[in-house]
Structures are given as structure tokens and as C-alpha cells.
Enzyme design. Structure first.
Site, mmCIF file in Angstrom:
data_model
loop_
_atom_site.group_PDB
_atom_site.id
_atom_site.type_symbol
_atom_site.label_atom_id
_atom_site.label_comp_id
_atom_site.label_asym_id
_atom_site.label_seq_id
_atom_site.Cartn_x
_atom_site.Cartn_y
_atom_site.Cartn_z
ATOM 1 N N CYS A 27 0.850 -1.204 0.000
ATOM 2 C CA CYS A 27 0.000 0.000 0.000
ATOM 3 C C CYS A 27 0.883 1.251 0.000
ATOM 4 O O CYS A 27 1.580 1.510 -0.962
ATOM 5 C CB CYS A 27 -0.950 -0.051 1.188
ATOM 6 S SG CYS A 27 -2.389 1.006 0.999
ATOM 7 N N HIS A 31 -3.532 -5.840 0.946
ATOM 8 C CA HIS A 31 -2.962 -6.087 2.269
ATOM 9 C C HIS A 31 -2.979 -7.571 2.632
ATOM 10 O O HIS A 31 -3.871 -8.009 3.353
ATOM 11 C CB HIS A 31 -3.750 -5.303 3.328
ATOM 12 C CG HIS A 31 -3.537 -3.830 3.264
ATOM 13 N ND1 HIS A 31 -2.481 -3.206 3.896
ATOM 14 C CD2 HIS A 31 -4.216 -2.847 2.635
ATOM 15 C CE1 HIS A 31 -2.538 -1.904 3.665
ATOM 16 N NE2 HIS A 31 -3.576 -1.654 2.891
ATOM 17 N N GLU A 62 -1.265 -9.023 4.774
ATOM 18 C CA GLU A 62 -1.085 -9.185 6.225
ATOM 19 C C GLU A 62 -2.414 -9.157 6.967
ATOM 20 O O GLU A 62 -2.471 -9.499 8.136
ATOM 21 C CB GLU A 62 -0.134 -8.101 6.765
ATOM 22 C CG GLU A 62 -0.720 -6.697 6.937
ATOM 23 C CD GLU A 62 -0.758 -5.866 5.652
ATOM 24 O OE1 GLU A 62 -0.595 -6.447 4.554
ATOM 25 O OE2 GLU A 62 -0.961 -4.644 5.745
#
Lengths: 79, 222
Positions: free
Chosen positions: B86, B196, B198
């Protein structure tokens, strides 16, 4: 000395913000508005009196930070 | 796997990234601050997401000029794996570690939702945990994820298999050229992606499609 740096998107790079502004101007009834491209202006105070050196420095500032030359062009003027 | 997370003012996904790296690798990552000029010996350096310097000037522009990024560039040149997610992707582009630029979303809207990603190149350190062409779920949250590169750069990036993730099944949330969601450097050791991974690593997240990315890096580092 006072300097002005203008940063604009290169031709061919899509400018969604410019497009939105173009649409809003037309909504407000302004006729005859063609393409709108949004850019940035930086007013920078430069010490000293050497205009040529100031221009060289400003171009370096554009290359290193003020403009992303992948997508943007820049111009500098010193008065 | 030893990892390090780069911290800059305005990032807000650093805790998520640290949690993911800790859970998957079993070791807490080192953290390096923007003014640090040295990064410890690690297998992976991660620049997480957020809004470094309030997105002033251009997303990632100020962060990319901080001292720590010179250290990141040196490590990348030595072959250390570097991942930017990002805002981290935006920073890697601004730092010149990846080609192209990220512009305002074509819709002009901030998008925060789940998309589908196609693994366009499974033959990289980051994507080896996936099958070629596999479609995975992944969340996105950004205002400036509209990838752009001039025609010549795009041809090169596509031709060399540097596009590793594409938005799949009509889920392109930002107008990104060729549906590009993530790219690697020519050498393949630097990855930037808008989504994302994660945030999708365990059941509590509602899925774990992002996990294989970290596990792939882990296996490579082992």
C-alpha cells in the site's frame, strides 16, 4: 528572489481529478470548457541574486522531489 | 526468517504487519526508524501501509527521501528481499526501487473492501507459495492505487514477468492499467503491492489467503 515552480501531468497520463473538475464546470453552466488538467504550483523564496544558479537549483529540486518525472512535467521561473 | 519493518510517521498498518510477521515466522521483526541509516542483517525488509507524511506532495514522496530509504536501497541492491504494501508500494516507486507510479483512483473514491487477485507470476520469492493463475481473496484500502507506467516501461514490465498480482474477475478497484495490483523489480527481490496480505492470515481475519505470501518468503529465506 521569488521563484515559481509549476508541475503538471504529462500528456497521455489520465487525470481523474481534472476530469471531475471539467464535469463540475460544465454543471455550473460554463460552456466551451475543453479538457481540464490539474497541476501544482510551488512559490519558493530563494536567497542570493544569481538567477541562473537559482534556475539550476530549482530544476534539481524538481528532479529530486517536487515532480515525479514518471508522470509529471515541470517548469520553473525566477523573478 | 529474520525481518525488519520500516517505521515512518503516518504509517498505520505497522502493527498489523509486525503481528503477521511474528505469527508466521515465529520471530518478532526488528523495527527501523526513518532516520536510521543502517538496517540489521535480515532476510526481509517490509514497508507497511498507511499515510506517511499525510500523503503530502504525493503519496510516499517525502518518505522515499528519508535516510532509511537509502539503507533499504543498499540492501535491495545486495539481494535482500524488500516488500512494500500500500503506502509502502507508493514509497518504493517514489524511491525508484520499482518502475511506474501510483495515481489517484479512477473513481476518485477511497476504496476499502475485498478484491480477488490473480497470481500472474508464481515464480518469485514472494509468490512461490501460490499456484500459477491461482485466484486469492485479499483486502484493499487506498485512495491512490491506480498503477501507471508509460507504454515502453509497461511493455518491459509485462514482458519480463514483473507483474505478479492482477485484480481478477472484474474487481479492479482503482482503474490500474492492465489490472496491475503488484509488481516485482527486475531482479525479483523487491515487491510492491496495493492489497494487504497481512490482513488475511488467520481464521480470525475470515480467511488466510495472504499467508502463503509470507510462507513463501520464509521458505526462500530458510
Amino acid at each position: 528572489m521569488k521563484a515559481r515552480v509549476t508541475v503538471t501531468l504529462k500528456n497521455g497520463v489520465l487525470d481523474p481529478q481534472g476530469k471531475a473538475i471539467e464535469g463540475a464546470l460544465s454543471t455550473l453552466g460554463f460552456s466551451g470548457v475543453g479538457q481540464v488538467r490539474q497541476g501544482k504550483v510551488f512559490d519558493i523564496e530563494i536567497s542570493g541574486t544569481d538567477k541562473t544558479k537559482a534556475e539550476t537549483d530549482l530544476k534539481a529540486m524538481c528532479e529530486k522531489l517536487l515532480a515525479n518525472t514518471v508522470i509529471e512535467d515541470y517548469s520553473v521561473s525566477v523573478t | 526468517m529474520k525481518s525488519a519493518v520500516v517505521l515512518l510517521p503516518g504509517l498505520n498498518r505497522d502493527r498489523d504487519m509486525i503481528a503477521a510477521l511474528t505469527k508466521i515466522s515465529g520471530h518478532a521483526p526488528a523495527t527501523v526508524w526513518q532516520t536510521d541509516t543502517e538496517i540489521p542483517d535480515v532476510d526481509l525488509i517490509v514497508i507497511p501501509g498507511g499515510f506517511s507524511y499525510g500523503d503530502y506532495l504525493r503519496c510516499g514522496a517525502i518518505a522515499a527521501r528519508m535516510p532509511v530509504m537509502r539503507a533499504v536501497a543498499e540492501k535491495a541492491a545486495k539481494g535482500v528481499m524488500v516488500m512494500g504494501v500500500c503506502n509502502g508500494f507508493q514509497i518504493l516507486l517514489e524511491a525508484g526501487l520499482l518502475p511506474g507510479a501510483l495515481m489517484r483512483n479512477a473513481t476518485l473514491k477511497f476504496v476499502c473492501r475485498e478484491v480477488r487477485l490473480e497470481v500472474a507470476n508464481a515464480n518469485t520469492a514472494f509468490t512461490r507459495g501460490y499456484a500459477p493463475g491461482q485466484v486469492i481473496r485479499c483486502p484493499v484500502a487506498h485512495h491512490d492505487g491506480n498503477y501507471f507506467a508509460d507504454a515502453e516501461t509497461l511493455t518491459r514490465v509485462e514482458g519480463q514477468g514483473q507483474v505478479v498480482f492482477r485484480y481478477a474477475e472484474g474487481t479492479n478497484p482503482n482503474g490500474s492499467i492492465n489490472d496491475i495490483a503488484g509488481i516485482v523489480s527486475e531482479a525479483g527481490n523487491v515487491l510492491g503491492l496495493m492489497p494487504h496480505p497481512e490482513n488475511l492470515i488467520e481464521a480470525a481475519h475470515g480467511g488466510d489467503d495472504g499467508r502463503a505470501l509470507f510462507e513463501g518468503v520464509l521458505a526462500k529465506a530458510a
